[in-house]
Each structure stands twice: as C-alpha cells, then as structure tokens.
Design an enzyme around this catalytic site. Sequence first.
Site, PDB file in Angstrom:
ATOM      1  CE  LYS A 115      -2.216  -0.855   3.880  1.00 44.22           C
ATOM      2  NZ  LYS A 115      -1.723  -2.187   4.255  1.00 44.22           N
TER       3      LYS A 115
ATOM      4  NE  ARG B 106      -4.392  -0.738   9.781  1.00 44.63           N
ATOM      5  CZ  ARG B 106      -3.228  -0.253   9.310  1.00 44.63           C
ATOM      6  NH1 ARG B 106      -3.046   1.041   9.192  1.00 44.63           N
ATOM      7  NH2 ARG B 106      -2.259  -1.073   8.979  1.00 44.63           N
TER       8      ARG B 106
ATOM      9  NE  ARG C 221       1.639  -4.713  11.317  1.00 47.39           N
ATOM     10  CZ  ARG C 221       2.492  -4.623  10.297  1.00 47.39           C
ATOM     11  NH1 ARG C 221       3.545  -5.401  10.236  1.00 47.39           N
ATOM     12  NH2 ARG C 221       2.291  -3.744   9.377  1.00 47.39           N
TER      13      ARG C 221
END
Length: 191
Positions: A13, A88, A144
Amino acid sequence: MRLIIMGPPGAGKGTQAKFIAEHFGIPAISTGDIFRANVSQGTPLGVEAQRYMDAGEYVPDEVTNLMVRNRIDEPDAEPGFLLDGYPRTLAQVEELDGMIKFTGHALDAVVVLTVDQDEIVQRLLQRAQVEGRADDTEDVIRRRQEVYTDQTAPLIEVYRDRGLIHEVDGMGEVSEVTQRIFAALDDLPQS
Ligand code: AMP
C-alpha cells in the site's frame, strides 16, 4: 480526488500510495507513517501509539480519528488526498464519512490490493531486515494479519455496497501494479 488504498499488511500500500498521490497531485496520508514519526520524535501521541504498534494491535479510534482529522484539515489536503492505512475499523469509516461530508465532497474510490498470503509474510520479513521495524517480527506480523482480517477486511464490503471498490492484483512488479491501479482509476470523474 479523495481516495483510499486498502489491503492486508505487506500488500504494498505505502509504495503504491506514493505513486498514486504523485499522479493525481494530492498528498498520500499514511497513519502508520504519522504514528512512526511521532514515535521517533517521542511525542505524547508517539508514546501512546507505540505500545499498540509494537503488539500489532490498532491504536484506539479516538486517537487515530483526531490525528486524521487534523491532517485532512491542512491546506495541502484541500484539493484531495489518498488515505493509506485509514480507515481500519467501522468506527473510522463513520468518522471519515463525517469529515468528508463536512467539506462538501465525497469519496471517489477505494483501491484494494489483493495479494497471496505467503507472499505477504515473505515481504514483511524482508522489510523487517531492510527497515528494522519493531512491528515486523514474525509473531507481530501474524497478529497484524489477524487484526486486519477481523476488523478491516469487512470494510471492503461496506465500500463495495457503495460502488467504490476497485480491486487490483497486487502481485508482480511494483510498476506493473502501479499501471493496473492507474488503469482502474483512469475513468474516474474528478471531484
Ligand atoms: P501501517 O504502517 O499502516 O501498517 O501501520 C502500522 C501500525 O500503526 C498499525 O499496526 C497500527 O498499530 C497503527 N495504525 C496505523 N493506522 C491505523 C489506524 N487507522 N487505526 C489504528 N491503528 C493504526
């Protein structure tokens, strides 16, 4: 242009965000980069964020939302922006909706980079060596990814329902991926 780039940790990203932002003449706003800058400067925000980052957990929404709100208010983001790593969580989606609505604009597109899980782990371990990021140990990488799957992947459906999703294959050479993204975004009306 008001854009979001999404994808699991290690999808590339940040790398692509820079190219897209340059192409459209807008700032790339990376919440991870802003947190890391605060950590390295030892600001109160950095001190608060670090314990979450080191564990692979998300920094609380109130902290993150305020930080993004302040960043979006800066003059360079007036013509638009590309968000990398935000939103997120569903709460962040709602907060961002409010921020954008307030400016009288709308989101133009959400680019989702799709990648192979095994490839991701390899990329992140490689990045750990090159950049020495504290949150790139194998346990934290795994955590994560879990957090992404639980809390962030569901946002794709939210934006898909709004007709904003552009899925792009994130595998292969960096420049190939960039070209795919440009092709996906080329027909967007400018707002
Ligand atoms: P990134 O560089 O985007 O992978 O972000 C690194 C870390 O910063 C994440 O693992 C989180 O701990 C924190 N972070 C970045 N963006 C957000 C966000 N939108 N919400 C909560 N935490 C975030």
